[in-house]
Every structure is written in C-alpha cells, then in structure tokens.
Design an enzyme around this catalytic site. Sequence first.
Site, PDB file in Angstrom:
ATOM      1  N   SER A 480      93.427  30.197   5.916  1.00 47.89           N
ATOM      2  CA  SER A 480      94.697  30.135   5.203  1.00 47.89           C
ATOM      3  C   SER A 480      94.513  30.738   3.805  1.00 47.89           C
ATOM      4  O   SER A 480      94.120  31.891   3.690  1.00 47.89           O
ATOM      5  CB  SER A 480      95.210  28.698   5.159  1.00 47.89           C
ATOM      6  OG  SER A 480      96.551  28.659   4.745  1.00 47.89           O
ATOM      7  N   ASP A 567     101.513  31.608  14.607  1.00 51.83           N
ATOM      8  CA  ASP A 567     101.417  31.046  13.265  1.00 51.83           C
ATOM      9  C   ASP A 567     102.746  31.188  12.532  1.00 51.83           C
ATOM     10  O   ASP A 567     103.206  32.303  12.284  1.00 51.83           O
ATOM     11  CB  ASP A 567     100.320  31.783  12.487  1.00 51.83           C
ATOM     12  CG  ASP A 567      99.948  31.091  11.187  1.00 51.83           C
ATOM     13  OD1 ASP A 567     100.771  30.322  10.657  1.00 51.83           O
ATOM     14  OD2 ASP A 567      98.825  31.334  10.698  1.00 51.83           O
ATOM     15  N   HIS A 599      98.627  28.047  13.089  1.00 55.16           N
ATOM     16  CA  HIS A 599      97.914  28.129  11.815  1.00 55.16           C
ATOM     17  C   HIS A 599      96.621  27.343  11.907  1.00 55.16           C
ATOM     18  O   HIS A 599      96.456  26.274  11.298  1.00 55.16           O
ATOM     19  CB  HIS A 599      98.804  27.598  10.695  1.00 55.16           C
ATOM     20  CG  HIS A 599      98.372  28.013   9.324  1.00 55.16           C
ATOM     21  ND1 HIS A 599      98.321  29.324   8.933  1.00 55.16           N
ATOM     22  CD2 HIS A 599      97.958  27.293   8.253  1.00 55.16           C
ATOM     23  CE1 HIS A 599      97.913  29.399   7.677  1.00 55.16           C
ATOM     24  NE2 HIS A 599      97.667  28.175   7.245  1.00 55.16           N
TER      25      HIS A 599
END
Length: 653
Positions: A480, A567, A599
């Site tokens: 991330s 995602d 994600h």
Amino acid sequence: MTPGFDETPLIPRAYFFGNPARRRPAISPDGRWIAWLAPVDGVANIWIAARDRLEDARPLTFDKGRGPGAPMFAHDGRHMLFLKDEDGDENSHVYALEIDTGAIRDLTPLAGVRCGVMAASRLVPDSILVRINDRDRRFHDIYSVEVATGRRTLIEQNDEGYAAYWADSRHELRLARLSRGEGGAVVRRRDESGAWVDWLDIPADDVNTTSLSHLNAAGRTLYLYDSRGRDTAALAAIDLASGQTTVLAEDPRADIDGMLVDGDTFAPIAWASGYERRRYHALDPRFAADIAAIDRADVGDWSPASLTNDLSAWIITTQSDTQPGVAWIYDRVTRRLEKLFETRPELEGARLARVHPVRITARDGLEMVAYLSLPPASDTTAEAAVPQVASPLPLVLVVHGGPATRDHFGFDPEAQWLANRGYAVLKVNYRGSLGFGKAFLSAGNGQWGLAMSDDLDDAAGWAIAAGIADPARIGITGGSYGGYAVLAALTRTPDKYACGVDLVGPSNLETLIDTIPPYWAVIRKAFLRSVGDPSTPEGLASLRARSPLYRAAAIRSPLLIGHGANDPRVKQAEADQMVAAMQANDVPVTYALFSDEGHGFGRPVNAICFAGLEEGFLAVHLGGREEALGPDTIAASSVSLVGPTDRPIRAPA
C-alpha cells in the site's frame, strides 16, 4: 552467504503465511459460547463450542473462497454476525448465522454496496444498526435490521454526508461527524427538536488523532481519544449537557489507543498505549488486581479480544517477539488464565528471531521508533544492549502501509520469515505514522516521496553505520503506502537499494486520488492534506514530481510488483502503468497479478505464492536462503506472471 545460515533450520513459508490453526476468538455476552476462525478444507471458517465443552467444537460455515470475517455474537443469544466481501472488493455484506442450525442469512443483499455493523446493544437484543450506501455510494445511511428476519427500517438518511454516527444503548442516534474546512471536522449532536447542531470542533491537525469511542449507558457522557489542545491523544470524557471535558488518562510519549469498558456503565476501566511496547493500565481501582494478575502471568504482551457482559470472563490474546499468538480465558473469580488455543502450533520449538526496539534519529532530529529482527544464528546481543552482529548482513527494510498506521513490537510473521532466510529486518515508524502524537503524524503531510522517504533512507543509513547492514545488499519492501515508498525509493535514490518489492502500491499520486473509492468522499479533504491537493497548478505539479511513474527510467534495481485485480483503493491500473513504463525503459520488472484479491491477500494460497516469488527474488539479489517454489504452489493460486521471474516457474493455464 551469511555466516550462521546453516545453523538454523529453514522454516516452511506455509508456517508463516498459511492459515493459522485458530484465530479471532470471541465469547458470547452470556459466557456460554466461544467462537473462532479455523480452517475447513483449507479455508478459514467460523467454529463454535460450548465454553464447558471445547472438545466438541464444530464448524458453522463452510465457505470455499476467502472465508467469512471474524465472528461477532448478537445479543439475542441465538445468532452470530460476520462480514464478507467478494474477492477483495471491500463491498462487505452483513450476515447472520443461526447457532443451532447453521442457517445463514444475508442481512444486506444488495449488489455493489458496502455495509457494516454500526452498533449492537443488549438493550435492543433483536436488532442491530447497520451502515448501507445503496442510495448514494459516497455516504452511508443508517438502518435498524432485525437479526432473525433481515427486515430493515431506515433510521437516518445521510443527506448531509456525515462520516460516522454514534448511538446510545437504545439505538438512538445522538452524535454525527461531518468533515469540513481544510481537512477538519465538526461533531454534531441532536437537540431536543431532533435537529443536528454543531457541538464539537476538531481541527485538521487533530482529525486522525481525535476519535469518538462511545456513550455511557445513561447516554450522558461521551468517551473519546482526544488530542485537541495537546500532542498525544488522551482518554477523555465529555459531559453532553455541559460540554465539560475531563482527561481520564494520558501518556506524554504515545497516543492512548485502547480501553476496557465496564459492562454495565460502559465507563472505561483500563487503557492502553505504547511507545516501544504496548501496555494496559487500570483506570478503575476495582480492576487493578486483574491487570496485575495477567501481567504477573508473564504470557507476553496482551490485548482483550472479547468479554462477557458481566466481565466475569475475558478472552485475551497474547504474543511476544518469539511466541506466536495464544488465546486465553481469564476468570475474574479465580484470577487465573486458561489456555484456549495457539494460533500457529507448528512453530512450537522453532528457533525464532528476537525483536529489538531501537530509536533512530532522522536527519532533521526527529526520533523514530523502529524494530530490528536479526537471524537467530547471527544475534548474539544481550537483552538490553544495542543490537550487534559479527559482520554486516543483507538487510530488508520493510515499510508499513497507511501511512497513518504503525509497526508494533511482537510476533511478526513477515519479519520472522525474512530473518529465518538470513536477513536483518528493519521496520521503522517514519514521520506520518500513527501513535506518536499529532505533531509526528502531521510531519508527514505533503511529504510522500520527500521527508517520509528521507526517513527510510536514514533508517537504512543507521543500519549501515551500526555495522548491521551490508550497504551493497539492502532491499526495500512494502504494501500500500509501503509499496509507494518502494517505488519512490528506487527512483529517488536508485543506488541505495539492491532491489525492491512493491505490493499494491500506487505509482501515480494523481490517478490514485482520481480513483479513490466513492465512500472515501467523507475523508477526501483529510486524505488530500496528507498526500497533496491536485486542485491547484502547484499542487498538481508537486503530485507529479513525487509520482514514481514519471521517474521510472531512473530505476536501476530489479523490481517485483504484486497486485490484486479487485483492489478498490489502489486500482490495478497503478501497477499496470508502472510495469508499462518500466518495460518501455527496458528496466527489469516482474509483475504478479492475482485475479481474486483486493488490497492485499485474503487467500493463504495466494499469500504463500507471492511469498515464494519474493523469497526467490530476494535470494537472487540479496543472497539469502530460500525454500524451493514449485509449479504446484503457483497453480494453486490465482496468479498471472509477467516479466522475468528469476526462477523456472509457470503461470496457471
């Protein structure tokens, strides 16, 4: 090869990234039942057992995909609740599970809608309050939902764009939070006429460090974590009638980030914070002996997982740097702990790495708390000494996501896996990390790819200067925001890192902002304050200057990218465009795309697969050990591979 490698047996990847034997325990409000997640045919599902008949545990769900979320007991005594999305799209539905029959009902059967449990109260046992954004994907309306039937009643249509609501114990909405200004917020309360009126102002600098928790049982007092007028968030109480604020507990070095609550009054009875290590402290004298009894048991760092309404039984989870999670039942009558289960019993007896909390000073004098793990055969450091090794090691700098989260002391599967492969592992709480006060957090605003990246470079420099890291064998990995930091590092300081691994990281800050999920509208201003605002020419230019996509030609080190096709936060296009840019510039890149992930990884087979790819990649470029990655592991996953893989493996047909 690093000295001492052959002295520590290679621990299988599956022991770190496969399904835990059991996890996420919960006890029913009346203390009768205990539930947890455990595998059924390789997928984590919900199990249940009577507290006095744990040996008769049985599964209640039989999901074949990513599995249900953590079990939550409803207050009606007949149902459990859980959340579940589809392949990582984060459009979670709320499900009710009947304990006796195993019957499952989707309480929110709405396609493409994100739902969640807002409140559950024992005074309204047959219903829960649920957030649903079916009317407007940006904002959640509040419904009362009957658990047994799924019948929904609209309680509040969110026309104002409130980010969150708080209800009292009778499910009456009392407070609401609205974003406004340059990232600030206002808390509104309902007056006697039912209208929402401004009540509490939260400045922009306090938005991420001031958060409302709950109302007391009488509905007259609000408990919150409050950083207004101070740096670290204190535990505070506000009288709704007078507005008077009382600080209940504070820690000058770290934000208070947890509490235990009395089952009758809902008043806090204990609180937690942690600068280097997290600890609970009694607030109510009646519970001081309980906190002390758990501490004396010396079972590691602990956190409450679930409590009965009368607080006679607590489920706590414990772990240490070398002990994976253990769940215990604490009996308040006897003040004794009974072991419930171990999360990863296969690691029992394994030689695991110690975690050393260290403090690193950034180039501008900012102190950062970091955690260093060393290969066990190389770690001869005394318990309280500064970590030392006989000769420099290959180092993996692991960057946490968020960025408004933090790394903690404790058992870390990723760090243990890498240390077992022969790497020193450094996890640093760079500026912009949460938990160290609002000044530390705010120091990261607008510093993506700037001072935040300098902090990571400084942490690597510290490890080199300390004789821990071989400067020619430093890798950087992260997910991330951490993935973005990897891309930024390889483009900003291309000679510092020998390789990088980016998992679900954004490559273009402009397109990241353009494609954030619609339900992030309520926090958009705060998000832009952290990342940068594209609405002005200067802001747009800054975003582009800090976007690794535009500097892909500068990368000289090999890169591995992993992403989930579903995602919703960092779209697949962020990985696609970075791969295309690198290929256009003849920069080597390996791209692993997982078709049923979002994600991050929800399916262990995919986590194990990507860990295998990463392990082989790091072995080639940093020289650590590896467990062979065979075609069966690849075929069991949903991965598609593009680019050089450094190993003779194949993608599934």
